[in-house]
Write an enzyme that holds these catalytic residues in place. Sequence first.
Site, PDB file in Angstrom:
ATOM      1  N   ARG A  91      12.750   8.060  -4.277  1.00 25.17           N
ATOM      2  CA  ARG A  91      11.517   8.606  -3.725  1.00 25.17           C
ATOM      3  C   ARG A  91      11.803   9.136  -2.327  1.00 25.17           C
ATOM      4  NH1 ARG A  91       8.053   4.135  -2.133  1.00 25.17           N
ATOM      5  NH2 ARG A  91       8.523   4.775  -0.016  1.00 25.17           N
TER       6      ARG A  91
ATOM      7  N   HIS B  26       5.426   6.527  -0.186  1.00 27.00           N
ATOM      8  CA  HIS B  26       4.827   6.047  -1.443  1.00 27.00           C
ATOM      9  C   HIS B  26       3.561   6.840  -1.734  1.00 27.00           C
ATOM     10  CE1 HIS B  26       3.488   3.358  -4.590  1.00 27.00           C
ATOM     11  NE2 HIS B  26       2.348   3.183  -3.944  1.00 27.00           N
TER      12      HIS B  26
ATOM     13  N   TYR C 148      10.367   0.730   6.869  1.00 34.39           N
ATOM     14  CA  TYR C 148      11.079  -0.224   6.020  1.00 34.39           C
ATOM     15  C   TYR C 148      12.372   0.304   5.411  1.00 34.39           C
ATOM     16  CZ  TYR C 148       8.305   2.292   2.475  1.00 34.39           C
ATOM     17  OH  TYR C 148       7.706   3.263   1.704  1.00 34.39           O
TER      18      TYR C 148
END
Length: 376
Positions: free
Chosen positions: A270, A274, A283
């Site tokens: 990805r 998100h 993160y």
Amino acid sequence: MTIDSVRGAPATPAHAEPDLVQLLTPEGERVEHPDYPLDLSPEEIRGLYRDLVTVRRLDLEAVALTRQGELGIWASLLGQEAAQIGSGRALGDHDMAFPSYREHAVAWCRKVEPLKLLGLFRGVNHGGWDPAEHGFHLYTIVIGSQTLHATGYAMGIQRDGVLGTPSAGATIAYFGDGATSQGDVNEAFVFASVFNAPIVFFCQNNQWAISEPLERQSRIPLYKRAQGYGFPGVRVDGNDVLACLAVTRKALEAARTGQGPTLIEAFTYRMGAHTTTDDPTRYRLKTEEEAWKLKDPIERVKAYLVRGDLADQGFFDEVEAEAKAVASDLRKQCLALPDPRPLEMFDNVYAEPHPLMTEEQEQFAAYLASFEEVSS
């Protein structure tokens, strides 16, 4: 492990990582796999390239619209185009796809108008397309629940007695790596296995379940989980549109001919957030993203076309211009979408009148009317 390795014909290509099915390297080199032959014409490969470029441009337009306050939220597919286009183009007329909320490219393959998707995220419709007409179910926000829906639908196909005939169809359920930790997904695996349902479970392993890395979901490769349920699993290069097409095509054919379910793990990444409410810089490392950019699904197809002298600069410029025009038109249509009447939320909820919902509708209508009385 490939589908055939579970059925007695193991094979590992020398050109790829162990157990990773790959037909097109990141450098654009075409390679063969003994279990997944694929013969496409130059025109068909150019068509896949056009699909990839167009859906990425539409996705970027939707992200921009969200940033400008025109959509409430958007789940970007950036980096996952090959997994979706490859699997989407493998679907037949009688197949039914059950998406999560990120399968915009599969929707494109199933001829769902992109405006319908934007209307959902703009909050002016509940989906807006007919699943039966497109062979593409409505988006599912509840993580993993669509796998049970797809399994039930597949069991219905099985009971229709059409498997093995020209009119046979199968289902394909899309979900992410994080969804594999959900009970619904594992229950779907059980039902599909014991009833030998004609279904393909297509897991887009993009490495991150929002901010949780893959190692928080499983200590073994996800495709190997299928062995525990008694059906084959295969890991495919999710950034290789040719491999995704070949693997999904074979798995669907196995389902349609009564050979039961298959789990496909499309190993991808990805590239974006998100959703547009997420900040991936909190993160994950920038170096990780840079490494995956070298595996870009669009660039490898472009490299293959150039290496084989199958397309010139004029073709690439034409595709870019077409994609830009489609995105521009989509933006205009999105901004012109009318706001729905408040009471329309009660339409098409049930096939027949429902007493409780009728009561709620009347109460809400009275509430809305109270404002008109005050203003008058």
